[in-house]
Design a protein around this motif. Structure first.
Motif, mmCIF file in Angstrom:
data_model
loop_
_atom_site.group_PDB
_atom_site.id
_atom_site.type_symbol
_atom_site.label_atom_id
_atom_site.label_comp_id
_atom_site.label_asym_id
_atom_site.label_seq_id
_atom_site.Cartn_x
_atom_site.Cartn_y
_atom_site.Cartn_z
ATOM 1 N N PHE A 6 42.316 60.976 48.568
ATOM 2 C CA PHE A 6 41.930 59.627 48.940
ATOM 3 C C PHE A 6 43.178 58.767 49.050
ATOM 4 O O PHE A 6 44.137 58.944 48.298
ATOM 5 C CB PHE A 6 40.992 59.029 47.887
ATOM 6 N N VAL A 7 43.163 57.844 49.988
ATOM 7 C CA VAL A 7 44.261 56.903 50.151
ATOM 8 C C VAL A 7 43.674 55.510 50.300
ATOM 9 O O VAL A 7 42.488 55.336 50.598
ATOM 10 C CB VAL A 7 45.134 57.239 51.385
ATOM 11 N N GLY A 8 44.519 54.500 50.089
ATOM 12 C CA GLY A 8 44.103 53.134 50.331
ATOM 13 C C GLY A 8 44.233 52.788 51.802
ATOM 14 O O GLY A 8 44.752 53.574 52.609
ATOM 15 N N PRO A 9 43.795 51.594 52.215
ATOM 16 C CA PRO A 9 43.883 51.204 53.625
ATOM 17 C C PRO A 9 45.316 51.156 54.151
ATOM 18 O O PRO A 9 45.546 51.342 55.342
ATOM 19 C CB PRO A 9 43.233 49.815 53.645
ATOM 20 N N SER A 10 46.291 50.899 53.284
ATOM 21 C CA SER A 10 47.699 50.879 53.681
ATOM 22 C C SER A 10 48.442 51.929 52.867
ATOM 23 O O SER A 10 48.410 51.908 51.639
ATOM 24 C CB SER A 10 48.308 49.489 53.450
ATOM 25 N N PHE A 11 49.097 52.848 53.548
ATOM 26 C CA PHE A 11 49.793 53.923 52.857
ATOM 27 C C PHE A 11 50.881 54.481 53.767
ATOM 28 O O PHE A 11 50.940 54.176 54.962
ATOM 29 C CB PHE A 11 48.824 55.043 52.447
ATOM 30 N N LYS A 27 42.298 55.361 41.774
ATOM 31 C CA LYS A 27 43.465 56.221 41.959
ATOM 32 C C LYS A 27 44.284 55.887 43.197
ATOM 33 O O LYS A 27 45.358 56.455 43.387
ATOM 34 C CB LYS A 27 43.022 57.684 41.991
ATOM 35 N N VAL A 28 43.786 54.979 44.042
ATOM 36 C CA VAL A 28 44.595 54.543 45.180
ATOM 37 C C VAL A 28 45.138 53.137 44.963
ATOM 38 O O VAL A 28 45.733 52.554 45.864
ATOM 39 C CB VAL A 28 43.798 54.619 46.501
ATOM 40 N N GLY A 29 44.932 52.577 43.766
ATOM 41 C CA GLY A 29 45.555 51.306 43.426
ATOM 42 C C GLY A 29 44.673 50.083 43.499
ATOM 43 O O GLY A 29 45.125 48.980 43.186
ATOM 44 N N HIS A 30 43.406 50.227 43.895
ATOM 45 C CA HIS A 30 42.516 49.067 43.972
ATOM 46 C C HIS A 30 42.036 48.663 42.581
ATOM 47 O O HIS A 30 41.769 49.509 41.733
ATOM 48 C CB HIS A 30 41.286 49.373 44.826
ATOM 49 N N ARG A 31 41.877 47.345 42.382
ATOM 50 C CA ARG A 31 41.253 46.820 41.176
ATOM 51 C C ARG A 31 39.821 46.389 41.480
ATOM 52 O O ARG A 31 39.450 46.207 42.641
ATOM 53 C CB ARG A 31 42.037 45.614 40.638
ATOM 54 N N THR A 32 39.051 46.226 40.436
ATOM 55 C CA THR A 32 37.696 45.721 40.605
ATOM 56 C C THR A 32 37.743 44.336 41.241
ATOM 57 O O THR A 32 38.589 43.505 40.900
ATOM 58 C CB THR A 32 36.984 45.620 39.247
ATOM 59 N N SER A 33 36.844 44.102 42.185
ATOM 60 C CA SER A 33 36.816 42.801 42.851
ATOM 61 C C SER A 33 36.337 41.705 41.907
ATOM 62 O O SER A 33 36.750 40.553 42.014
ATOM 63 C CB SER A 33 35.913 42.868 44.087
ATOM 64 N N GLU A 34 35.472 42.064 40.973
ATOM 65 C CA GLU A 34 34.972 41.094 39.993
ATOM 66 C C GLU A 34 34.853 41.787 38.641
ATOM 67 O O GLU A 34 34.126 42.766 38.500
ATOM 68 C CB GLU A 34 33.622 40.531 40.421
ATOM 69 N N ALA A 35 35.586 41.276 37.671
ATOM 70 C CA ALA A 35 35.594 41.903 36.352
ATOM 71 C C ALA A 35 34.256 41.693 35.648
ATOM 72 O O ALA A 35 33.595 40.662 35.821
ATOM 73 C CB ALA A 35 36.724 41.327 35.502
ATOM 74 N N ALA A 36 33.864 42.691 34.858
ATOM 75 C CA ALA A 36 32.687 42.530 34.001
ATOM 76 C C ALA A 36 33.054 41.620 32.828
ATOM 77 O O ALA A 36 34.209 41.592 32.390
ATOM 78 C CB ALA A 36 32.214 43.890 33.502
ATOM 79 N N LYS A 37 32.085 40.875 32.327
ATOM 80 C CA LYS A 37 32.349 39.918 31.254
ATOM 81 C C LYS A 37 31.418 40.167 30.072
ATOM 82 O O LYS A 37 30.232 40.427 30.254
ATOM 83 C CB LYS A 37 32.177 38.486 31.755
ATOM 84 N N VAL A 38 31.996 40.089 28.894
ATOM 85 C CA VAL A 38 31.233 40.192 27.653
ATOM 86 C C VAL A 38 31.620 38.992 26.796
ATOM 87 O O VAL A 38 32.802 38.789 26.503
ATOM 88 C CB VAL A 38 31.533 41.499 26.900
#
Length: 373
Positions: free
Chosen positions: A50-55, A248-259
């Motif tokens: 898998f790769v990200g959109p830019s590589f 594994k391609v470097g993306h982070r979650t778009s919205e973090a879960a909150k507790v």
């Protein structure tokens, strides 16, 4: 540019001068030489990945001219074999999906290193093909009795390599983030467990609280299940913990879960062990004596440690009880009375979160000291 590497077969160190007899025997009377081309190209990407959109897609290529020389000395002959590498006059083309590009090519250790930056590729499967193109000149020559025959032939060189990758354009998802427990503190620790997933695989899960951030514990080996122990600075106010993940391609979650950990607003519990009677009625000794009443009890709290247990006799000064075990779970008061009468003893506890006060006491004991008529 052409660079040579000699790989002689038999004795000697490379191509021989046909006018020299290294063995001292008969003079050279015939020579022949054949030069032919070999080439290759490779993409340095895993074959399923898998790769990200830019590589960056990159690889190596080579064009090698292989030469065989034969020199005959009377009844004996000598063969020499060596390679030369061509690093100019060729190009590498890259096809990314349906688009063609020319790669950047540089020379590294007799080979061509090529690369191309892919930008904003669409999500999904993507086919990549690298093609090496150029023209080389192959030759044959033969010399017999001073007469030389020479033949050349231009040859097109074309080599390809292909790979398919999947473009992952979305960040991982933190599917669950559940508060399991908050330890009694200080120190306070929030125990949070959850799940995360991503099509390219989750690389890490982190928790964030204020300016603090740390990697969670990988419970399952692939981050599908994770666990975090998060130190809380206090429990006098609520704290919101954010949980994020990286794939594994470097993306982070778009919205973090909150507790959210609520503030501790519960007062400690104080219980009386002795005396059991309320009101406690007993005889006062003779006039001029002092009567001492031992009062014992327990204190507990389900969220914060006990900071202190205090008491007051009527409107007298506030005093601290005796901490028997060091954690206020057992306490003792030695109340002294210098005259008969009715008295009120108030006992309360305060925890480390600031809960508990004299305004809301847990124990109010009435003591009545009587004089025998």
């Amino acid at each position: 540019m052409i660079k040579g590497k000699n790989n002689p077969l038999g004795s000697g160190n490379g191509p021989l001068d046909p006018g020299v007899d290294p063995g001292g025997g008969p003079r050279v009377f015939s020579t022949s030489s054949t030069e032919f081309a070999d080439a290759g190209i490779a993409i340095n990407l895993p074959r399923v990945d898998f790769v990200g959109p830019s590589f960056r897609v990159e690889g190596t290529a080579f064009i090698r001219m292989h030469t065989l020389e034969f020199i005959k000395f009377g009844g004996e002959g000598k063969t020499t074999e060596f390679d030369t590498f061509v690093t100019e006059g060729f190009k590498v083309s890259i096809r990314i999906g349906d688009e063609d590009h020319e790669a950047h090519v540089s020379e590294q250790n007799d080979k061509l290193h090529w690369s191309h930056e892919v930008k904003d590729a669409a999500s999904g499967e993507l086919n990549i093909t690298a093609e090496l193109e150029g023209t080389v000149t192959e030759s044959q020559s033969k010399t017999v009795g001073g007469e030389t025959q020479h033949h050349t032939d231009n040859k097109s060189v074309q080599r390809t390599d292909s790979v398919s990758v999947t473009v992952d354009g979305e960040g991982p998802e933190v599917q669950e983030a559940n508060l399991k427990n908050v330890t009694i503190g200080p120190p306070y620790r929030a125990i949070i467990e959850g799940k995360a997933e991503d099509q390219s695989g989750v690389n890490s899960v982190r928790w964030h609280l204020g300016s603090s951030s740390k990697r969670a514990e990988n419970s399952s080996g692939n981050w599908s299940e994770w666990r975090a122990e998060i130190p809380l600075p206090d429990r006098t106010k609520p704290h919101t913990i954010r949980i994020s993940a990286r794939d594994k391609v470097g993306h982070r979650t778009s919205e973090a879960a909150k507790v959210t950990i609520p503030a501790d607003e519960e007062s400690p519990t104080v219980e009386l062990i002795y005396p059991k009677q309320d009101p406690f009625i007993t005889l006062f000794p003779e006039e001029g004596d002092v009567f001492t009443l031992p009062i014992m009890g327990t204190a507990s709290d389900s969220k914060s440690k006990i900071e202190t247990v205090r008491w007051r006799l009527d409107e007298g000064p506030v005093q601290e009880a005796e901490n028997i075990k060091g954690d206020w779970s057992d306490w003792r008061i030695m109340a002294e009375f210098d005259s008969p009468g009715s008295y009120d003893i108030t006992v309360w506890a305060r925890d480390m979160a600031g809960n508990g006060s004299e305004d809301e006491p847990d124990v109010q004991l009435e003591v009545e000291l009587q004089v025998l008529d």
